[in-house]
Design a protein around this motif. Structure first.
Motif, PDB file in Angstrom:
ATOM      1  N   PHE A  39      14.532 -67.554 120.483  1.00 54.58           N
ATOM      2  CA  PHE A  39      15.725 -67.883 121.521  1.00 54.58           C
ATOM      3  C   PHE A  39      15.283 -68.290 122.692  1.00 54.58           C
ATOM      4  O   PHE A  39      15.871 -69.361 123.500  1.00 54.58           O
ATOM      5  CB  PHE A  39      16.456 -66.614 121.817  1.00 54.58           C
ATOM      6  CG  PHE A  39      17.327 -66.593 123.172  1.00 54.58           C
ATOM      7  CD1 PHE A  39      18.546 -66.914 122.920  1.00 54.58           C
ATOM      8  CD2 PHE A  39      16.755 -66.083 124.249  1.00 54.58           C
ATOM      9  CE1 PHE A  39      19.475 -67.309 123.939  1.00 54.58           C
ATOM     10  CE2 PHE A  39      17.803 -66.111 125.396  1.00 54.58           C
ATOM     11  CZ  PHE A  39      19.181 -66.628 125.242  1.00 54.58           C
ATOM     12  N   ALA A 114      19.655 -67.104 118.864  1.00 57.27           N
ATOM     13  CA  ALA A 114      18.425 -67.572 118.945  1.00 57.27           C
ATOM     14  C   ALA A 114      18.110 -69.129 118.198  1.00 57.27           C
ATOM     15  O   ALA A 114      17.672 -70.064 118.858  1.00 57.27           O
ATOM     16  CB  ALA A 114      17.330 -66.589 118.070  1.00 57.27           C
ATOM     17  N   LEU A 147      20.007 -59.929 121.364  1.00 54.67           N
ATOM     18  CA  LEU A 147      19.565 -60.966 120.718  1.00 54.67           C
ATOM     19  C   LEU A 147      19.918 -60.961 119.168  1.00 54.67           C
ATOM     20  O   LEU A 147      19.632 -59.924 118.377  1.00 54.67           O
ATOM     21  CB  LEU A 147      17.991 -60.994 120.631  1.00 54.67           C
ATOM     22  CG  LEU A 147      17.523 -61.627 122.055  1.00 54.67           C
ATOM     23  CD1 LEU A 147      16.076 -61.005 122.338  1.00 54.67           C
ATOM     24  CD2 LEU A 147      17.473 -62.934 122.122  1.00 54.67           C
TER      25      LEU A 147
END
Length: 202
Positions: A39, A114, A147
């Motif tokens: 990411f 990501a 994430l």
């Protein structure tokens, strides 16, 4: 998260062991990077500005620095997200119900993706506003637990968290540098000057 602490935590000696991707042959299989590292690389490649924080106090300090650096006032910040004024309770934001008179949008997001370094947002954060109708400057407040590897994983997470009512207006922002003339790769997408305030919560 080890990567963020390595990048933004205590200073460490550079790794000169030569084990990076640049030392590998072109026919070697691609190294699968950890989600956080992937990411970070893709987000910066897209032109995003990244501020990693260990605590809310650091978040406030970075937020103040962003405002000062750009000569912005908190009163020109628009916040459509109902949860953020509780977190940023020491600030006075724009009183307008829409963002037409604001310079900056302060928002949370659904996920940080990501695979392409994009920010996944929905009506939970921006209501039914179109990206083109929102200010050119975004400050996104997110946590490391948001994430995900892919957009598909993010969409499944949205569905799981909102079983009673799935949010609408789900979209991604992935171009973070304002260009007067967009090239064909960014045609039809909305570019934003975007700062990410990322809080460690894992």
């Amino acid at each position: 998260m080890s990567l963020f602490k390595k990048l933004f935590g205590s200073k460490q000696k550079d790794d000169t062991s030569g084990t990076g991707a640049d030392q590998r042959g072109k026919f070697m299989p691609e190294i699968k990077l950890p989600t956080d590292e992937k990411f970070t690389i893709n987000f910066k490649k897209n032109g995003g500005k990244f501020l990693y924080c260990d605590s809310l106090d650091e978040i406030y300090e970075c937020f103040n620095n962003i405002l000062q650096e750009n000569n912005w006032s908190s009163q020109t910040v628009c916040c459509l997200d109902p949860q953020l004024p509780q977190i940023f309770k020491n600030y006075t934001f724009s009183k307008h119900s829409n963002c037409h008179h604001a310079n900056i949008l302060l928002s949370r997001c659904e996920n940080l993706v990501a695979d392409n370094g994009a920010i996944l947002i929905s009506s939970n954060q921006i209501k039914e506003s179109k990206l083109n109708d929102l200010p050119d400057n975004f400050i996104i407040f997110a946590t490391t637990s948001q994430l995900v590897d892919t957009i598909g994983e993010g969409l499944r997470g949205i569905k799981a968290k909102n079983k009673n009512q799935i949010p609408t207006n789900i979209t991604t922002i992935k171009h973070f540098s304002i260009k007067e003339e967009k090239d064909f790769l960014t045609y039809g997408s909305s570019s934003k000057n975007l700062y990410l305030l990322l809080l460690e919560d894992l």
